[in-house]
Scaffold this motif. Structure first.
Motif, PDB file in Angstrom:
ATOM      1  N   ALA A  38       0.869  -1.174   0.000  1.00  0.00           N
ATOM      2  CA  ALA A  38       0.000   0.000   0.000  1.00  0.00           C
ATOM      3  C   ALA A  38       0.908   1.227   0.000  1.00  0.00           C
ATOM      4  O   ALA A  38       1.708   1.402   0.908  1.00  0.00           O
ATOM      5  N   VAL A  39       0.837   2.018  -1.044  1.00  0.00           N
ATOM      6  CA  VAL A  39       1.662   3.220  -1.108  1.00  0.00           C
ATOM      7  C   VAL A  39       0.732   4.415  -0.905  1.00  0.00           C
ATOM      8  O   VAL A  39      -0.268   4.569  -1.609  1.00  0.00           O
ATOM      9  N   ILE A  40       1.057   5.220   0.092  1.00  0.00           N
ATOM     10  CA  ILE A  40       0.136   6.251   0.535  1.00  0.00           C
ATOM     11  C   ILE A  40       0.724   7.633   0.309  1.00  0.00           C
ATOM     12  O   ILE A  40       1.856   7.906   0.708  1.00  0.00           O
ATOM     13  N   GLY A  41      -0.032   8.474  -0.349  1.00  0.00           N
ATOM     14  CA  GLY A  41       0.407   9.848  -0.559  1.00  0.00           C
ATOM     15  C   GLY A  41       0.178  10.647   0.716  1.00  0.00           C
ATOM     16  O   GLY A  41      -0.910  10.634   1.267  1.00  0.00           O
ATOM     17  N   VAL A  42       1.213  11.327   1.186  1.00  0.00           N
ATOM     18  CA  VAL A  42       1.078  12.129   2.395  1.00  0.00           C
ATOM     19  C   VAL A  42       1.312  13.588   2.030  1.00  0.00           C
ATOM     20  O   VAL A  42       2.324  13.933   1.415  1.00  0.00           O
ATOM     21  N   ARG A  43       0.362  14.416   2.410  1.00  0.00           N
ATOM     22  CA  ARG A  43       0.456  15.836   2.120  1.00  0.00           C
ATOM     23  C   ARG A  43       1.502  16.452   3.039  1.00  0.00           C
ATOM     24  O   ARG A  43       1.478  16.235   4.238  1.00  0.00           O
ATOM     25  N   LYS A  44       2.447  17.177   2.429  1.00  0.00           N
ATOM     26  CA  LYS A  44       3.364  17.931   3.288  1.00  0.00           C
ATOM     27  C   LYS A  44       2.545  19.030   3.909  1.00  0.00           C
ATOM     28  O   LYS A  44       1.730  19.653   3.240  1.00  0.00           O
ATOM     29  N   GLU A  45       2.771  19.293   5.168  1.00  0.00           N
ATOM     30  CA  GLU A  45       1.975  20.314   5.840  1.00  0.00           C
ATOM     31  C   GLU A  45       2.112  21.615   5.087  1.00  0.00           C
ATOM     32  O   GLU A  45       3.207  22.109   4.867  1.00  0.00           O
ATOM     33  N   SER A  46       0.993  22.161   4.652  1.00  0.00           N
ATOM     34  CA  SER A  46       1.091  23.419   3.938  1.00  0.00           C
ATOM     35  C   SER A  46       0.175  24.436   4.593  1.00  0.00           C
ATOM     36  O   SER A  46      -0.897  24.100   5.066  1.00  0.00           O
ATOM     37  N   GLY A  47       0.609  25.649   4.609  1.00  0.00           N
ATOM     38  CA  GLY A  47      -0.161  26.696   5.261  1.00  0.00           C
ATOM     39  C   GLY A  47      -1.315  27.199   4.409  1.00  0.00           C
ATOM     40  O   GLY A  47      -1.916  28.208   4.719  1.00  0.00           O
ATOM     41  N   LYS A  48      -1.610  26.470   3.306  1.00  0.00           N
ATOM     42  CA  LYS A  48      -2.627  26.981   2.387  1.00  0.00           C
ATOM     43  C   LYS A  48      -4.033  26.901   2.946  1.00  0.00           C
ATOM     44  O   LYS A  48      -4.877  27.709   2.633  1.00  0.00           O
ATOM     45  N   ASP A  49      -4.255  25.890   3.779  1.00  0.00           N
ATOM     46  CA  ASP A  49      -5.600  25.724   4.316  1.00  0.00           C
ATOM     47  C   ASP A  49      -5.868  26.752   5.407  1.00  0.00           C
ATOM     48  O   ASP A  49      -4.949  27.332   5.969  1.00  0.00           O
ATOM     49  N   SER A  50      -7.141  26.973   5.664  1.00  0.00           N
ATOM     50  CA  SER A  50      -7.493  27.923   6.708  1.00  0.00           C
ATOM     51  C   SER A  50      -7.097  27.359   8.073  1.00  0.00           C
ATOM     52  O   SER A  50      -6.876  26.159   8.222  1.00  0.00           O
ATOM     53  N   ILE A  51      -6.996  28.252   9.052  1.00  0.00           N
ATOM     54  CA  ILE A  51      -6.606  27.829  10.402  1.00  0.00           C
ATOM     55  C   ILE A  51      -7.588  26.808  10.941  1.00  0.00           C
ATOM     56  O   ILE A  51      -7.205  25.810  11.549  1.00  0.00           O
ATOM     57  N   VAL A  52      -8.880  27.067  10.667  1.00  0.00           N
ATOM     58  CA  VAL A  52      -9.905  26.164  11.173  1.00  0.00           C
ATOM     59  C   VAL A  52      -9.678  24.752  10.639  1.00  0.00           C
ATOM     60  O   VAL A  52      -9.729  23.768  11.372  1.00  0.00           O
ATOM     61  N   ARG A  53      -9.388  24.658   9.328  1.00  0.00           N
ATOM     62  CA  ARG A  53      -9.188  23.343   8.718  1.00  0.00           C
ATOM     63  C   ARG A  53      -7.945  22.661   9.272  1.00  0.00           C
ATOM     64  O   ARG A  53      -7.949  21.473   9.544  1.00  0.00           O
ATOM     65  N   ASN A  54      -6.859  23.442   9.412  1.00  0.00           N
ATOM     66  CA  ASN A  54      -5.636  22.859   9.948  1.00  0.00           C
ATOM     67  C   ASN A  54      -5.847  22.354  11.365  1.00  0.00           C
ATOM     68  O   ASN A  54      -5.419  21.262  11.721  1.00  0.00           O
TER      69      ASN A  54
END
Ligand code: UDP
Ligand code: MG
Length: 317
Positions: free
Chosen positions: A122-138
């Motif tokens: 199982a190869v899983i894509g992991v999102r590098k933490e990015s500040g693009k999302d809103s604070i609420v979402r993060n």
């Protein structure tokens, strides 16, 4: 169903993606240029009740390219179910799940396949933490993983996405799951197998809007809590939460007033009042717990009713 090692299935859930379909299709063909000597592909579009031209476009693509297949639902059943249907119908030695909105760069497909060739199931894509999302979402995401990993029996790698490659073995086991309220990440984590990770930057959605609002995400996070038939119990839960909050705060204020600042306004709250506050606070906790229980019962309810997970209007596979 024949399985060829050389075939790789690509599963794309689609809800109103008319602008993205040509782009993701091109992206995949582009990625395949370096792979075609070794692997064949099938693209399975799962049209999850789109109301724009997506359905038509998918059908046209499948006419011009026999490797493009589709499943069309009779209505919107949700992404998790759409991907499940794709997995149920995939024939490849591996299946790659990818979003249509190009937030999962198709250029990474060769990397997923390389990991798979190296023995990861199982190869899983992991999102590098990015500040693009809103604070609420993060914050929401942070809390979700924190809570999930402390109370859930299976651990989920933070920021892992649904961009993944699954070996045929994993797909076969996955297809045995019968629950309708599902989070694919959770199920795959539960399955185990040898997992590898690929880190990537998720860009912004190219066209269209993300369908999951913050509320939608919260709903997904507690996705088992769906049935509406237990609304009264849930209402008790809401009411209880309200009581707990109000009387918790009130009790705190009365306590501070009486014992810490020494009642500067001469309110002299009676013992009866304090007693009432304590009781209402406790009742709130009981009702809130009832509401929580309703969520568990709702989950059992929907599994017991045992409706089909999805309804297909038409397909070409
Ligand atoms: N999608 C779907 N059914 C839904 C919602 C979304 O098939 O009910 C598809 C959508 O077309 C896209 C993918 O799932 O290909 C991810 O959706 P979205 O970008 O809205 O989610 P997010 O990026 O916020 O996770
Ligand atoms: Mg998206």
């Amino acid at each position: 169903m024949e399985t060829e090692k050389s075939l790789i299935s690509i599963i794309i859930p689609i809800l109103n993606e008319e602008q993205n379909i040509p782009l993701i299709y091109k992206g995949i063909l582009g990625a395949w240029k370096n792979l075609e000597s070794k692997y064949d592909y099938e693209i399975i579009f799962v049209n999850d009740g789109s109301e724009d031209k997506s359905g038509e476009m998918i059908k046209n693509l499948s006419k011009s390219n026999a490797r493009v297949k589709y499943i069309e639902f009779s209505r919107n059943f949700g992404k998790e179910v759409a991907v499940s249907a794709g997995l149920h119908h995939s024939k490849g030695g591996a299946a790659i799940i990818i979003d249509a909105d190009l937030q999962h760069p198709p250029g990474l497909i060769p990397e997923f396949i390389k990991k798979w060739e190296n023995g990861f199931e199982a190869v899983i894509g992991v999102r590098k933490e990015s500040g693009k999302d809103s604070i609420v979402r993060n914050l929401g995401a942070y809390l979700f993983y924190k809570i999930m990993n402390s109370i859930g029996e299976t651990k989920i790698v933070p920021y892992s996405t649904d961009y993944r490659l699954l070996d045929r073995k994993v797909v076969i086991e996955f297809n045995k799951f019968t629950e309708k309220n599902r989070i694919i990440r959770g199920l795959i984590a539960w399955l185990g197998f040898k997992r590898g990770y690929i880190y990537f930057n998720a860009g912004k959605r190219t066209y269209g809007k993300a369908r999951y609002s913050c509320y939608g995400l919260a709903k997904l996070a507690v996705s088992s809590f769906v049935s509406h038939s237990l609304f009264p119990l849930k209402l008790a839960g809401y009411f209880g939460t309200f009581l707990t909050l109000v009387f918790g705060v009130l009790g705190f204020l009365v306590f501070v007033n009486k014992y810490i600042v020494g009642d500067p306004w001469g309110l002299s709250v009676s013992n009866n009042t304090i007693f009432a506050i304590i009781i209402l606070f406790s009742v709130g906790i009981i009702l809130a717990s009832l509401g929580l229980m309703a969520l568990y019962i709702a989950n059992i309810h929907s599994e017991v009713v045992d409706r089909p997970m999805y309804v297909i209007r038409s397909k070409k596979l």
